[in-house]
Design an enzyme around this catalytic site. Structure first.
Site, PDB file in Angstrom:
ATOM      1  N   HIS A   1       0.869  -1.178   0.000  1.00 61.22           N
ATOM      2  CA  HIS A   1       0.000   0.000   0.000  1.00 61.22           C
ATOM      3  C   HIS A   1       0.903   1.224   0.000  1.00 61.22           C
ATOM      4  O   HIS A   1       2.141   1.092  -0.039  1.00 61.22           O
ATOM      5  CB  HIS A   1      -0.949  -0.031   1.209  1.00 61.22           C
ATOM      6  CG  HIS A   1      -0.246  -0.277   2.509  1.00 61.22           C
ATOM      7  ND1 HIS A   1       0.645   0.609   3.052  1.00 61.22           N
ATOM      8  CD2 HIS A   1      -0.262  -1.348   3.349  1.00 61.22           C
ATOM      9  CE1 HIS A   1       1.116   0.130   4.189  1.00 61.22           C
ATOM     10  NE2 HIS A   1       0.588  -1.066   4.383  1.00 61.22           N
TER      11      HIS A   1
ATOM     12  N   HIS B   1       4.151   1.326   2.146  1.00 51.36           N
ATOM     13  CA  HIS B   1       5.326   0.651   1.585  1.00 51.36           C
ATOM     14  C   HIS B   1       5.925   1.477   0.438  1.00 51.36           C
ATOM     15  O   HIS B   1       7.143   1.615   0.327  1.00 51.36           O
ATOM     16  CB  HIS B   1       4.933  -0.714   1.012  1.00 51.36           C
ATOM     17  CG  HIS B   1       4.367  -1.673   2.002  1.00 51.36           C
ATOM     18  ND1 HIS B   1       3.040  -2.029   2.009  1.00 51.36           N
ATOM     19  CD2 HIS B   1       4.951  -2.374   3.010  1.00 51.36           C
ATOM     20  CE1 HIS B   1       2.815  -2.905   2.972  1.00 51.36           C
ATOM     21  NE2 HIS B   1       3.962  -3.130   3.606  1.00 51.36           N
TER      22      HIS B   1
ATOM     23  N   ASP C   1       5.952   0.423  12.534  1.00 54.51           N
ATOM     24  CA  ASP C   1       6.317  -0.696  13.411  1.00 54.51           C
ATOM     25  C   ASP C   1       7.482  -0.215  14.287  1.00 54.51           C
ATOM     26  O   ASP C   1       8.638  -0.592  14.069  1.00 54.51           O
ATOM     27  CB  ASP C   1       6.703  -1.911  12.559  1.00 54.51           C
ATOM     28  CG  ASP C   1       5.537  -2.346  11.700  1.00 54.51           C
ATOM     29  OD1 ASP C   1       4.622  -2.991  12.220  1.00 54.51           O
ATOM     30  OD2 ASP C   1       5.516  -1.986  10.499  1.00 54.51           O
TER      31      ASP C   1
ATOM     32  N   GLN D   1       9.775  -2.711  16.050  1.00 58.17           N
ATOM     33  CA  GLN D   1      10.585  -3.419  15.058  1.00 58.17           C
ATOM     34  C   GLN D   1      11.748  -2.537  14.596  1.00 58.17           C
ATOM     35  O   GLN D   1      12.890  -2.982  14.509  1.00 58.17           O
ATOM     36  CB  GLN D   1       9.688  -3.791  13.869  1.00 58.17           C
ATOM     37  CG  GLN D   1      10.428  -4.280  12.645  1.00 58.17           C
ATOM     38  CD  GLN D   1       9.463  -4.771  11.590  1.00 58.17           C
ATOM     39  OE1 GLN D   1       8.908  -5.842  11.709  1.00 58.17           O
ATOM     40  NE2 GLN D   1       9.259  -3.991  10.534  1.00 58.17           N
TER      41      GLN D   1
ATOM     42  N   SER E   1      -2.153  -0.320   6.778  1.00 56.67           N
ATOM     43  CA  SER E   1      -1.623  -1.643   7.101  1.00 56.67           C
ATOM     44  C   SER E   1      -2.275  -2.673   6.183  1.00 56.67           C
ATOM     45  O   SER E   1      -3.444  -2.519   5.806  1.00 56.67           O
ATOM     46  CB  SER E   1      -1.953  -1.979   8.564  1.00 56.67           C
ATOM     47  OG  SER E   1      -1.854  -3.379   8.762  1.00 56.67           O
TER      48      SER E   1
HETATM   49  P1  AMP Z   1       5.364  -5.194   6.301  1.00 62.71           P
HETATM   50  O1  AMP Z   1       5.144  -5.579   4.858  1.00 62.71           O
HETATM   51  O2  AMP Z   1       4.127  -5.017   7.069  1.00 62.71           O
HETATM   52  O3  AMP Z   1       6.395  -6.072   6.958  1.00 62.71           O
HETATM   53  O4  AMP Z   1       6.017  -3.745   6.256  1.00 62.71           O
HETATM   54  C1  AMP Z   1       7.192  -3.488   5.521  1.00 62.71           C
HETATM   55  C2  AMP Z   1       7.718  -2.134   5.886  1.00 62.71           C
HETATM   56  O5  AMP Z   1       6.742  -1.137   5.578  1.00 62.71           O
HETATM   57  C3  AMP Z   1       8.040  -1.989   7.391  1.00 62.71           C
HETATM   58  O6  AMP Z   1       9.249  -1.269   7.536  1.00 62.71           O
HETATM   59  C4  AMP Z   1       6.843  -1.211   7.902  1.00 62.71           C
HETATM   60  O7  AMP Z   1       7.116  -0.463   9.053  1.00 62.71           O
HETATM   61  C5  AMP Z   1       6.552  -0.310   6.713  1.00 62.71           C
HETATM   62  N1  AMP Z   1       5.177   0.177   6.762  1.00 62.71           N
HETATM   63  C6  AMP Z   1       4.047  -0.574   6.848  1.00 62.71           C
HETATM   64  N2  AMP Z   1       2.964   0.214   6.931  1.00 62.71           N
HETATM   65  C7  AMP Z   1       3.419   1.498   6.911  1.00 62.71           C
HETATM   66  C8  AMP Z   1       2.793   2.764   6.988  1.00 62.71           C
HETATM   67  N3  AMP Z   1       1.482   2.909   7.104  1.00 62.71           N
HETATM   68  N4  AMP Z   1       3.579   3.871   6.936  1.00 62.71           N
HETATM   69  C9  AMP Z   1       4.929   3.752   6.831  1.00 62.71           C
HETATM   70  N5  AMP Z   1       5.580   2.582   6.763  1.00 62.71           N
HETATM   71  C10 AMP Z   1       4.836   1.467   6.799  1.00 62.71           C
END
Ligand code: AMP
Length: 282
Positions: A34, A37, A151, A154, A186
């Site tokens: 989204h 990312h 996150d 994380q 998310s």
């Molecule tokens: P994920 O695919 O959920 O593991 O997320 C991959 C990366 O995208 C991680 O570094 C997350 O913190 C970041 N991320 C996910 N959602 C958001 C958001 N709404 N705003 C900024 N970064 C995000």
């Protein structure tokens, strides 16, 4: 966009780019992309010649096998979105490419950062996160790594991991990207019912209110007011912590960076969010 499924092919390409002096920016994800990312990809374009994004749903960080099964995998639309963002490379490995049988994964001392908040609700989760990020960084060997503030825990754990492994990689924290009504974007938001989606705005509203309250009230009062706002909701935790050590603090003066972190369950979906209440500029 070039798509690599094997470590060998990816490394051959990247090694060549490095001999040409190209800077590599890396965005690790689990897909179902989204705007959050894609913003990481945009940040990576600013400082690098080559932007590498990975999509890998890491089994070792899931504490619930049903959650792993249910994790969305819309790969065609992910590829389309990355192409629109001019991402140069997509690394799309299978599980045995990341965890081959002969691989020995080191165990990292996460200094208790993994035990609070999310860690308390998902034991072992951050061991899995540290394991996969370490492995991906070892494969890609980027100059810059982009991770979301979304996150927060994380992010802090990966910052710690880079420190204890004496890694030269620069870690960039990308701000949270939100829906127009404030909900942090998310991949899990699509699992909310219409009613749950409406209710979810209370989370960001509470955090933004906490940011305002932090100007006038004590830390304890800020927390009490936030919890009152969230009453009736299924709150896994709401903590105001030292943004580096993730330890709970009692006053704003106790830390250089103070972060309010929460996870609220709606329709059985765990929604994570946070705001920085205070950050000392360096
Ligand atoms: P994920 O695919 O959920 O593991 O997320 C991959 C990366 O995208 C991680 O570094 C997350 O913190 C970041 N991320 C996910 N959602 C958001 C958001 N709404 N705003 C900024 N970064 C995000």
């Amino acid at each position: 966009m070039m798509i690599f499924k094997t470590v060998l092919a990816l490394q051959q390409f990247l090694n060549h780019q490095k001999t040409l002096g190209k800077k590599i920016g890396f965005v690790p994800t689990m897909g179902a992309l989204h705007l959050g990312h894609l913003t990481l990809v945009q940040y990576a374009h600013q400082d690098n010649d080559i932007v590498v994004c990975s999509i890998f749903v890491n089994p070792t960080q899931f504490t619930d096998s049903k959650d792993l099964e249910k994790y969305p995998r819309p790969i065609e639309s992910d590829i389309e979105q990355l192409e629109k963002e001019n991402c140069h490379v997509l690394f799309l490995p299978e599980v045995d490419e990341i965890y081959p049988k002969n691989l020995v994964s080191p165990h990292f001392d996460l200094a208790g950062l993994d035990k609070t908040m999310e860690g308390a609700h998902r034991p072992g989760h951050f061991d899995g996160v540290a394991q996969v990020v370490h492995r991906l960084l070892d494969i890609v060997k980027p100059d810059n790594l982009y991770m979301g503030q979304k996150d927060y825990q994380q992010f802090t754990i990966i910052k710690h991991l880079l420190k204890i492994t004496h890694s030269p990689i620069r870690l960039i924290r990308v701000p949270i990207i939100r829906e127009p009504d404030g909900l942090a974007m998310s991949s899990r938001n699509i699992r909310l019912s219409e009613e749950g989606r409406k209710k979810s705005t209370i989370i960001s509203q509470t955090l933004f209110q906490a940011q305002k309250d932090a100007q006038h009230y004590s830390l304890q009062e800020v927390k009490e007011r936030a919890l009152k706002n969230l009453s009736g909701m299924e709150v896994d935790y709401f903590e105001i912590v030292d943004g580096d050590s993730l330890r709970s603090i009692n006053s704003f003066e106790q830390a250089d960076i103070v972060t309010a972190c929460t996870t609220v369950r709606i329709d059985g979906v765990r929604l994570l969010d946070n705001v920085i209440l205070k950050e000392k500029s360096i």
